[in-house]
Structure formats: C-alpha cells, structure tokens
Design a protein around this motif. Sequence first.
Motif, PDB file in Angstrom:
ATOM      1  N   LEU A   1       0.828  -1.205   0.000  1.00 50.25           N
ATOM      2  CA  LEU A   1       0.000   0.000   0.000  1.00 50.25           C
ATOM      3  C   LEU A   1       0.861   1.254   0.000  1.00 50.25           C
ATOM      4  O   LEU A   1       0.356   2.357  -0.182  1.00 50.25           O
ATOM      5  CB  LEU A   1      -0.908   0.005   1.229  1.00 50.25           C
ATOM      6  CG  LEU A   1      -1.926  -1.125   1.282  1.00 50.25           C
ATOM      7  CD1 LEU A   1      -2.644  -1.148   2.614  1.00 50.25           C
ATOM      8  CD2 LEU A   1      -2.919  -0.970   0.146  1.00 50.25           C
TER       9      LEU A   1
ATOM     10  N   PRO B   1      -0.610  -4.949  -4.509  1.00 49.73           N
ATOM     11  CA  PRO B   1      -0.993  -5.642  -3.267  1.00 49.73           C
ATOM     12  C   PRO B   1      -1.613  -7.018  -3.517  1.00 49.73           C
ATOM     13  O   PRO B   1      -1.270  -7.977  -2.840  1.00 49.73           O
ATOM     14  CB  PRO B   1      -2.018  -4.702  -2.635  1.00 49.73           C
ATOM     15  CG  PRO B   1      -1.704  -3.366  -3.178  1.00 49.73           C
ATOM     16  CD  PRO B   1      -1.081  -3.559  -4.518  1.00 49.73           C
ATOM     17  N   ARG B   2      -2.499  -7.089  -4.520  1.00 44.99           N
ATOM     18  CA  ARG B   2      -3.214  -8.351  -4.708  1.00 44.99           C
ATOM     19  C   ARG B   2      -2.293  -9.477  -5.157  1.00 44.99           C
ATOM     20  O   ARG B   2      -2.618 -10.642  -5.037  1.00 44.99           O
ATOM     21  CB  ARG B   2      -4.353  -8.162  -5.699  1.00 44.99           C
ATOM     22  CG  ARG B   2      -3.866  -7.830  -7.092  1.00 44.99           C
ATOM     23  CD  ARG B   2      -4.988  -7.492  -8.024  1.00 44.99           C
ATOM     24  NE  ARG B   2      -4.620  -6.302  -8.782  1.00 44.99           N
ATOM     25  CZ  ARG B   2      -5.335  -5.814  -9.779  1.00 44.99           C
ATOM     26  NH1 ARG B   2      -6.449  -6.380 -10.108  1.00 44.99           N
ATOM     27  NH2 ARG B   2      -4.939  -4.741 -10.419  1.00 44.99           N
TER      28      ARG B   2
ATOM     29  N   TYR C   1     -16.833  -2.837   4.135  1.00 45.43           N
ATOM     30  CA  TYR C   1     -17.643  -2.131   3.140  1.00 45.43           C
ATOM     31  C   TYR C   1     -19.022  -1.891   3.755  1.00 45.43           C
ATOM     32  O   TYR C   1     -19.752  -2.851   4.013  1.00 45.43           O
ATOM     33  CB  TYR C   1     -17.761  -2.952   1.860  1.00 45.43           C
ATOM     34  CG  TYR C   1     -16.422  -3.409   1.328  1.00 45.43           C
ATOM     35  CD1 TYR C   1     -15.475  -2.495   0.882  1.00 45.43           C
ATOM     36  CD2 TYR C   1     -16.085  -4.752   1.302  1.00 45.43           C
ATOM     37  CE1 TYR C   1     -14.248  -2.906   0.411  1.00 45.43           C
ATOM     38  CE2 TYR C   1     -14.853  -5.182   0.832  1.00 45.43           C
ATOM     39  CZ  TYR C   1     -13.939  -4.250   0.389  1.00 45.43           C
ATOM     40  OH  TYR C   1     -12.727  -4.663  -0.069  1.00 45.43           O
TER      41      TYR C   1
ATOM     42  N   TYR D   1     -15.990 -10.960  -0.538  1.00 48.21           N
ATOM     43  CA  TYR D   1     -15.719 -10.054  -1.654  1.00 48.21           C
ATOM     44  C   TYR D   1     -14.455 -10.427  -2.431  1.00 48.21           C
ATOM     45  O   TYR D   1     -14.441 -10.408  -3.660  1.00 48.21           O
ATOM     46  CB  TYR D   1     -15.636  -8.613  -1.153  1.00 48.21           C
ATOM     47  CG  TYR D   1     -15.601  -7.590  -2.258  1.00 48.21           C
ATOM     48  CD1 TYR D   1     -16.578  -7.579  -3.240  1.00 48.21           C
ATOM     49  CD2 TYR D   1     -14.591  -6.641  -2.326  1.00 48.21           C
ATOM     50  CE1 TYR D   1     -16.551  -6.647  -4.255  1.00 48.21           C
ATOM     51  CE2 TYR D   1     -14.559  -5.707  -3.342  1.00 48.21           C
ATOM     52  CZ  TYR D   1     -15.540  -5.707  -4.306  1.00 48.21           C
ATOM     53  OH  TYR D   1     -15.509  -4.783  -5.307  1.00 48.21           O
ATOM     54  N   SER D   2     -13.403 -10.790  -1.712  1.00 51.98           N
ATOM     55  CA  SER D   2     -12.150 -11.097  -2.421  1.00 51.98           C
ATOM     56  C   SER D   2     -12.323 -12.344  -3.291  1.00 51.98           C
ATOM     57  O   SER D   2     -11.707 -12.452  -4.342  1.00 51.98           O
ATOM     58  CB  SER D   2     -11.002 -11.273  -1.439  1.00 51.98           C
ATOM     59  OG  SER D   2     -11.268 -12.356  -0.596  1.00 51.98           O
TER      60      SER D   2
ATOM     61  N   ILE E   1     -14.049 -11.287  -6.449  1.00 49.38           N
ATOM     62  CA  ILE E   1     -13.101 -10.662  -7.363  1.00 49.38           C
ATOM     63  C   ILE E   1     -12.242 -11.727  -8.037  1.00 49.38           C
ATOM     64  O   ILE E   1     -11.934 -11.643  -9.223  1.00 49.38           O
ATOM     65  CB  ILE E   1     -12.218  -9.648  -6.609  1.00 49.38           C
ATOM     66  CG1 ILE E   1     -13.079  -8.481  -6.151  1.00 49.38           C
ATOM     67  CG2 ILE E   1     -11.068  -9.166  -7.485  1.00 49.38           C
ATOM     68  CD1 ILE E   1     -12.373  -7.504  -5.264  1.00 49.38           C
TER      69      ILE E   1
ATOM     70  N   ARG F   1      -9.126 -15.714   2.313  1.00 47.22           N
ATOM     71  CA  ARG F   1      -8.232 -15.864   1.159  1.00 47.22           C
ATOM     72  C   ARG F   1      -7.140 -16.874   1.412  1.00 47.22           C
ATOM     73  O   ARG F   1      -6.318 -17.134   0.547  1.00 47.22           O
ATOM     74  CB  ARG F   1      -7.623 -14.508   0.815  1.00 47.22           C
ATOM     75  CG  ARG F   1      -8.669 -13.494   0.451  1.00 47.22           C
ATOM     76  CD  ARG F   1      -8.067 -12.131   0.332  1.00 47.22           C
ATOM     77  NE  ARG F   1      -6.844 -12.163  -0.461  1.00 47.22           N
ATOM     78  CZ  ARG F   1      -5.915 -11.238  -0.425  1.00 47.22           C
ATOM     79  NH1 ARG F   1      -6.075 -10.209   0.363  1.00 47.22           N
ATOM     80  NH2 ARG F   1      -4.843 -11.346  -1.164  1.00 47.22           N
TER      81      ARG F   1
ATOM     82  N   ALA G   1     -10.023  -2.551  -0.270  1.00 42.64           N
ATOM     83  CA  ALA G   1     -10.422  -3.037  -1.594  1.00 42.64           C
ATOM     84  C   ALA G   1      -9.198  -3.466  -2.391  1.00 42.64           C
ATOM     85  O   ALA G   1      -9.213  -4.487  -3.076  1.00 42.64           O
ATOM     86  CB  ALA G   1     -11.195  -1.954  -2.337  1.00 42.64           C
ATOM     87  N   LYS G   2      -8.119  -2.693  -2.272  1.00 43.29           N
ATOM     88  CA  LYS G   2      -6.878  -3.069  -2.956  1.00 43.29           C
ATOM     89  C   LYS G   2      -6.387  -4.421  -2.456  1.00 43.29           C
ATOM     90  O   LYS G   2      -5.971  -5.266  -3.240  1.00 43.29           O
ATOM     91  CB  LYS G   2      -5.792  -2.028  -2.667  1.00 43.29           C
ATOM     92  CG  LYS G   2      -5.720  -0.921  -3.674  1.00 43.29           C
ATOM     93  CD  LYS G   2      -4.443  -0.125  -3.427  1.00 43.29           C
ATOM     94  CE  LYS G   2      -4.585   1.288  -3.919  1.00 43.29           C
ATOM     95  NZ  LYS G   2      -3.563   2.171  -3.357  1.00 43.29           N
TER      96      LYS G   2
ATOM     97  N   GLY H   1      -7.989  -7.291  -3.791  1.00 41.71           N
ATOM     98  CA  GLY H   1      -7.679  -7.578  -5.185  1.00 41.71           C
ATOM     99  C   GLY H   1      -8.502  -6.793  -6.177  1.00 41.71           C
ATOM    100  O   GLY H   1      -8.545  -7.113  -7.355  1.00 41.71           O
ATOM    101  N   SER H   2      -9.180  -5.768  -5.691  1.00 42.88           N
ATOM    102  CA  SER H   2     -10.042  -5.005  -6.579  1.00 42.88           C
ATOM    103  C   SER H   2      -9.243  -3.962  -7.356  1.00 42.88           C
ATOM    104  O   SER H   2      -8.439  -3.248  -6.782  1.00 42.88           O
ATOM    105  CB  SER H   2     -11.123  -4.340  -5.733  1.00 42.88           C
ATOM    106  OG  SER H   2     -11.677  -3.255  -6.410  1.00 42.88           O
ATOM    107  N   GLY H   3      -9.491  -3.864  -8.647  1.00 41.72           N
ATOM    108  CA  GLY H   3      -8.872  -2.815  -9.450  1.00 41.72           C
ATOM    109  C   GLY H   3      -9.717  -1.557  -9.354  1.00 41.72           C
ATOM    110  O   GLY H   3     -10.783  -1.573  -8.748  1.00 41.72           O
TER     111      GLY H   3
END
Lengths: 373, 298
Positions: free
Chosen positions: A52, A72-73, A87, A98-99, A102, A150, B191-192, B195-197
Amino acid sequence: MAEITLRDVRKSYAKNEVVHGVNLDVASGELIVILGPSGCGKSTLLRMVAGLESITSGEVAIAGRVVNRLEPRERGCAMVFQNYALYPHMSVAKNIGYSLKIAGLSKAERTERVNKVAATLGLTDFLERKPAQLSGGQRQRVAMGRAMIREPKVFLYDEPLSNLDATLRVAMRVEIRKLHQRLGATTLFVTHDQVEAMTLADRIVVMNKGGIEQVGTPSEVYGRPETTYVANFIGSPGLNLLKGAAHPDEGVIKLPDGQQLAYDRNQWPEIGHGPVVVGFRAEAVKFGSGPLSARFDFAEELGIAKLLHGSFGGQGMIVHVATHEDLQSGQPFFFSVDPRDIQLFDADGGRRLEEARTPAARTKIAAPIQVRA
Amino acid sequence: MIERTPVLDFITHALLIGSLVALLIPFWIIFVAASHDFHTVNQVPMPLMPGSHFLENMATAWERGNFGRVMLNSIVVAGGVTIGKIVIAALSAFSIVYFRYKLRMVMFWLIFITLMLPLEVRIVPTYAVAADALRPFKAIFELFGISVGLPEWNLLNSYSGLILPLIATATGTFLYRQFFLTVPDELTEAAKMDGSGPVRFFLEVLMPLSKTNMAALATIMFVWSWNQYLWPLLVVTDQQNFATATMQLQKIVPGPVFGEPPIWNVAMAANLIVLTPPVLVTIFLQRWFVRGLISTEK
Ligand SMILES: Nc1ncnc2c1ncn2[C@@H]1O[C@H](COP(=O)(O)OP(=O)(O)OP(=O)(O)O)[C@@H](O)[C@H]1O
Ligand SMILES: [Mg+2]
C-alpha cells in the motif's frame, strides 16, 4: 526459508526519511509483533510489506520473491485494519466473500467458504447484517474473516485491537493467537501495546524513530534488552536506569552520592573503568533492608502491588512492593539488589555492554528461533 | 431540544403554515383555472373554487399541444441529461480524487472554471458546434494548414443535440469530489488488498456508497433539464418531432396577439401536464434519499 525478508528497507516522504534501513527475516509460520511508540514507522513498514506504500529503497521479499514492484493483490498478503474498513453497503457475508468474488469463484463455492469462515469466527448468525448493525468486536471478527478467507501466506495486522474495550481486547488477543496456531500463516502484527506484544509474539521487533532497536523473543526483550531504549520501553514500569561509574576492580557501580551497587563480575568481565548506565527491574528490588537507601516520593497503587517512586542517589527509581508497605513522603527506605539482576549499558550510546559468553549464555543467544506450533 | 415555549411555538407554526399556503396558492389557481370553461375563467374576478370542466380541458390541452409526443421527448432529454451528468460527475471526480497524474490540478481548475460559464453565456459557440460538430477539429487542422475533408455532422434536430451540450457539470463534479473525500482511505486500501482494481472499486464500492448523493444530484438535474427552454428553442426547428414540453407550453399560453382571447383554462391545464413529471421525480427521489440518509452507515 524466511517467508518475509526485509533488506535495508527505507521510506521517505519528500525529503523526510521515516524508516531508516530496516533488516528483518521472518520465518515461515512465525508471529512477529512490531512494537514501538506512536509515529515510529510501524504502520509504514507494514504497509510497505502489504504494497500500500511504495518502497523508497531496499528490498522486500515474500516467499523468496522480491515484491517491491508487485500490486498488493499479487503479494498474497491479507490485512486487518485498525478501523476494520468494512464495506458499509455490503452484508457480513458479502464483506467476507468479496475477495473471492473478485477472484472469480462461483457463488456456491463462495457461500461454502464464507460459511466455514463465519463458523470459525462465530459469525454465522450475523451473515445477513450490515456492518453498522454489529458491535465493535463483531466488526473486528468480520475484518479477520475477510482476511482469513483468502487463506493468505501472510497476515498483516495494523493495531487491530486498539478500538476495543479492555475485556474484549484480551478475548480477541487470545482468538488471534488461536487462529494463528490453527492456520500457521506468517503474521506481522503492529501494536503499541506491550502486553499485546508480550502475549502474542513469537518474536518482538522493537522499533524507535524509524529503526529497529531489538529483535527477540518476549523473554529476551524483557530480560536482556539490547539498548536503554528497549529497557525503558518494555515492562511496566520499564527498567530502572541510573547513571553511575563502573569500578571493575571492586565489582561495583558507584552512584554520584557514593552508594554502591555490586554487579556480577563473571557475567560482565570486561567492563572498563568509567561511566556506565546501570539498570535493574522494579520487581528485582528486595525491599526492607540492605545496604542501599533511597528517599520515598509517592506511591502508585496497582491493586495486587504498589509501585514506590523514590529518588536513589539523586535519580528517579521505581520499586515494586507489597501493598501493605506504607511510607511517608520524604521518608528514607532501605533495599538491596541481587548482583545477578544488574544490567549494564554504555553511557554514551545506551547499548548493552559486552557480556561473558558463558556456555549457558551462548546457547541462549544461538538458540534457533522458537516457533510455537 | 425539549423546551416549552408556547408563544414561540405558535409563531413558528404560523410562519410555516403561512409560507406553505403562499407556496400552494399559485398551484391552486392553476388547478382552479384549469377546471372551468372558457367564459368562467375570463370573469373578473376569477372564481376561487374549482369548476367541472377539468378533464375536458386536460384532454383539449393534451391534444392541442401534441403532448403524447412532446412529453416523451422531454422525458428522454431530461433523463439523458440527468444520467449523463451523473456519469460525467462521478467519473471526473473519481479521476481527480483517486489518481495522481501530472495535469490533475489543471483539470480540476478547468472544471472549476466552467462553473462560471453556464450555457447562456456560451450559447453562440455552443450553437456553432452543434450546427457542425466537427468544426473545432476543422479549425485546428486549418491552423496547421492541413486540409482534411471531414464530413458534415450536425446535432440540430436530434436528441444528442438536445442532450450533449447540457451534460457538462461542475456542480456535480464538486458534489462527488466532496463525497469521495469523505470515503476513508482504509476502505480503498481494503479493496486493494481484496484484489479489486480501480474500475471494480468504482462500480462496486463507490457507486453503491454514493446512492444518496446520486439521488440528490438526479433530483436537481432532472428538474433543471426539464425546465430548459432557451437551448431546445435554438437547436430544434423540427417542432413536429423534437419539441420539448416547455417549448410546447409557450405555444399554448396565449401570446400578445390583439383581438385573440386568452384561453387560460387550456393553458393552465397544459401547465399542469408539464409540471407533473418533475414534481413526481422530486417526490419519489426525495423520499428515497431521505431514507438513504437515515440509514447511512457510520
Ligand atoms: N503520507 C505521509 N506523508 C508524510 N509523512 C508521513 C506520511 N505517513 C506517515 N508519515 C510520517 O511517518 C512517520 C511514521 O508514521 P507511521 O504511521 O508509520 O507511525 P506508526 O508507528 O504507525 O504510529 P501509530 O502508532 O501512531 O500508528 C510519522 O512521523 C508520520 O508523520
Ligand atoms: Mg500506525
């Protein structure tokens, strides 16, 4: 192999360097607590590992792969934030899942994994609620669930417990420890609470002003502080630190007022003649009788014990005593300190002085990092 | 606040009721006028109680104003402008708040400056562009001495001509910028980490969070674009197919022609027709965004 490796990692904002060349190896499955006062760069360091925050110079490697330039991902880390950062518009189930969404997992698969994680965290009854309808502790758990789902190689926590009340904090601390034992993921945990650090850590990294002061197991950091900073920072109260002059020929440290503290010459054989800083724990003081005397100033009540603040040879000192001890302000009291409880530090830099490498001491230092299973 | 101040209470209530009545009187007069026949409505003074010709007048107005077609035009235009404004506002604010690029501040100020350039101020150049959409490019090419045969493309008498010039919106961008600035950084970072763009973050986190914002913006913008009068009047010559409701109203409201009796009852009925959609939108969206405000998350 080290799971996380930091090599001379630095961070500057404009011209202002806030992390100065940090080196650290974190073993796979280890729980490292980064401990330090506010503003010392703990979060910055953690966020550089997470991706980050950009890394000004140096190298961060995760599982043998340099990740400096990765998103990061792509780093395989999960992070739990201080304010949870859930969220607000998504239900607990959606927050946790959510992850996975995605990552493109099917709805059925997602539901299954969310349910499993929710069950381990005791969130099953709250899956349809929005974060605003949860208590602080429950939100905290959702944040952890979001990280857990995850199945990351690395867990990063940035002061995750600081918004909870004292009872809940202890409970969550235990849960984090249990979770760590079950998942065995490598974990970096940032806090400024030393009790949290002591109870959670396999090893503690003590930071100060953007640099690492000491890395060690909780007992090492408490029992053998490398610097006066660590000595003073760890333990409540910290180590008593007094300026004095070493007289190695007599095996004593003389304080300015002429009182003498004997130290263990076998442990510290190579002390030079001259100024040193002498340290001992408030708990190591034998109160009541002895060759040493100090003046009592005031007392702090702890419940199970009392802390006496006194002045010893003109310098502040704290003594741990039983509650029934009662003194008048200004009254002198007598005490002694076992020479083996005396620790010595350099008068200039505040570094711990060289100790004898006795066989016992040597094994202690060279022992491999203990990873609690 | 719990206080017992009967006098003050009385005064505030009287004031509130008074303003409400003052606000509603014009509507009442419109309604009353629309419900009488031609003779009664032209009496002096005009009656203040409704008559029995309401439906008849409405039917006449609907037919005479070709409102079947015209209302549809207006809904398309106002809806298009509203959606366009929201999309543009959200996207431009997203870019300004979340991305660091060289001309960011320049862009920000360019948008800011357009606050001072409403359509009425720039109506001549806007019309010139609408009449020949590729003209700016032609001008640039001419400046460099390049001759490229660009086709003629005008926006006159089309929905795009009615919608596009009205879409640019500094107000909306500011509203969204303000909102985005209140979204905590940790949420973006979470969110990052998940894994969110940026696109996903925009669509799945920012947009749902800005629902109330959107409702407020939509209300204001729909009413504003519904009431547009000058621009449609300029850009539409094919009144049969592209007239908007406000333009049509002007034809029904009696003009300053001597000797022609003003047909107020039908004009007022047409008025009622034209003001219905914006009132409905306001009522509907207002309820929606008040609900949003009440259940906002901490
Ligand atoms: N974006 C930034 N720009 C400039 N300086 C920054 C920025 N972020 C952090 N700093 C500085 O970097 C230093 C370390 O900040 P950091 O947030 O890592 O501290 P910390 O150890 O996490 O403190 P705390 O316990 O209060 O969270 C601070 O002196 C801070 O002022
Ligand atoms: Mg921090």
